[in-house]
Write a protein that holds these residues in place. Structure first.
Motif, short mmCIF file in Angstrom:
data_model
loop_
_atom_site.label_atom_id
_atom_site.label_comp_id
_atom_site.label_asym_id
_atom_site.label_seq_id
_atom_site.Cartn_x
_atom_site.Cartn_y
_atom_site.Cartn_z
N CYS A 39 0.83 -1.19 0.00
CA CYS A 39 0.00 0.00 0.00
C CYS A 39 0.88 1.26 0.00
O CYS A 39 0.62 2.20 -0.75
CB CYS A 39 -0.91 -0.03 1.22
SG CYS A 39 -2.18 1.24 1.22
N PHE A 40 1.93 1.25 0.79
CA PHE A 40 2.85 2.38 0.86
C PHE A 40 3.54 2.61 -0.49
O PHE A 40 3.58 3.74 -0.99
CB PHE A 40 3.90 2.12 1.96
CG PHE A 40 4.94 3.20 2.06
CD1 PHE A 40 4.62 4.44 2.61
CD2 PHE A 40 6.23 2.98 1.61
CE1 PHE A 40 5.58 5.43 2.72
CE2 PHE A 40 7.19 3.96 1.71
CZ PHE A 40 6.87 5.19 2.27
N ILE A 41 4.04 1.54 -1.09
CA ILE A 41 4.72 1.64 -2.38
C ILE A 41 3.74 2.12 -3.46
O ILE A 41 4.06 2.99 -4.27
CB ILE A 41 5.38 0.31 -2.77
CG1 ILE A 41 6.56 0.02 -1.84
CG2 ILE A 41 5.85 0.32 -4.22
CD1 ILE A 41 7.12 -1.37 -1.95
N GLY A 61 1.12 3.95 -3.01
CA GLY A 61 0.85 5.36 -2.75
C GLY A 61 1.98 6.26 -3.23
O GLY A 61 1.73 7.35 -3.77
N LEU A 62 3.22 5.81 -3.05
CA LEU A 62 4.35 6.60 -3.53
C LEU A 62 4.37 6.70 -5.06
O LEU A 62 4.68 7.75 -5.62
CB LEU A 62 5.67 5.99 -3.06
CG LEU A 62 6.02 6.15 -1.58
CD1 LEU A 62 7.32 5.42 -1.27
CD2 LEU A 62 6.14 7.61 -1.21
N ILE A 63 4.04 5.61 -5.71
CA ILE A 63 4.11 5.56 -7.18
C ILE A 63 2.89 6.20 -7.82
O ILE A 63 3.02 6.98 -8.77
CB ILE A 63 4.27 4.11 -7.67
CG1 ILE A 63 5.63 3.56 -7.22
CG2 ILE A 63 4.14 4.01 -9.17
CD1 ILE A 63 5.82 2.10 -7.47
N GLY A 81 0.00 7.76 -6.14
CA GLY A 81 -0.88 8.64 -5.39
C GLY A 81 -2.08 7.90 -4.81
O GLY A 81 -1.98 6.73 -4.45
N GLY A 92 -2.84 4.71 -6.55
CA GLY A 92 -1.80 3.75 -6.20
C GLY A 92 -2.01 3.15 -4.82
O GLY A 92 -1.70 1.98 -4.59
N LEU A 93 -2.53 3.97 -3.89
CA LEU A 93 -2.86 3.44 -2.56
C LEU A 93 -3.90 2.33 -2.67
O LEU A 93 -3.76 1.27 -2.04
CB LEU A 93 -3.41 4.55 -1.66
CG LEU A 93 -2.41 5.45 -0.96
CD1 LEU A 93 -3.14 6.59 -0.26
CD2 LEU A 93 -1.60 4.66 0.03
#
Length: 139
Positions: free
Chosen positions: A39-41, A43-45, A47, A50-51
């Motif tokens: 989930c973190f990755i 979100g980083l990729i 937004g 991505g989350l």
């Protein structure tokens, strides 16, 4: 007349399986870490989208990883050493000692046909699995 240890253990395993008793093999923490990391990755990729995608992919991956539930019957039959099987049998006999079985061969049929004895035996099995084998019972 002595009862065959394997026959006794198989009967107890059948009783545990009839109650759908399962153990978890400590994969929940790993699953949570994988899900959170994905989930973190994501979100980083990507937004917010991505989350959502990372959380979904992480959740599915965590599900696949944590599907390591086994039945208590399988653990009793296949993972216990002979010594542990003897100890489990001794614990069970001690837990139902109030019925004063004159012969251990009479004990298994009596357990299988008496709900209160089944509860006493299953409590003993749960205690044995959690204390001696360090598994967590999942019901």
């Amino acid at each position: 007349m002595p009862v065959d240890l394997e026959e006794f253990i198989n009967g107890i395993a059948l009783l545990a399986d009839n109650r759908n008793m399962r153990v978890t093999l400590k994969q929940s923490g790993k699953g949570a870490a994988v899900c959170g990391a994905m989930c973190f990755i994501g979100g980083l990729i990507g937004g917010p989208v991505g989350l959502a995608v990372g959380g979904t992919v992480g959740g599915v991956t965590a599900y696949k990883m944590s599907s390591n539930f086994r039945t208590v019957g399988d653990i009793i039959q296949n993972e216990l050493t002979q010594e542990e099987k003897w100890r489990l049998q001794e614990h069970i006999v001690n837990s139902v000692r109030q019925i004063h079985p004159t012969d251990i061969a009479m004990l298994l049929p009596l357990i299988m046909n008496t709900p209160s004895l089944q509860e006493a035996v299953l409590k003993t099995v749960v205690t044995f699995i959690t204390n001696e084998m360090r598994y967590t019972i999942a019901n």
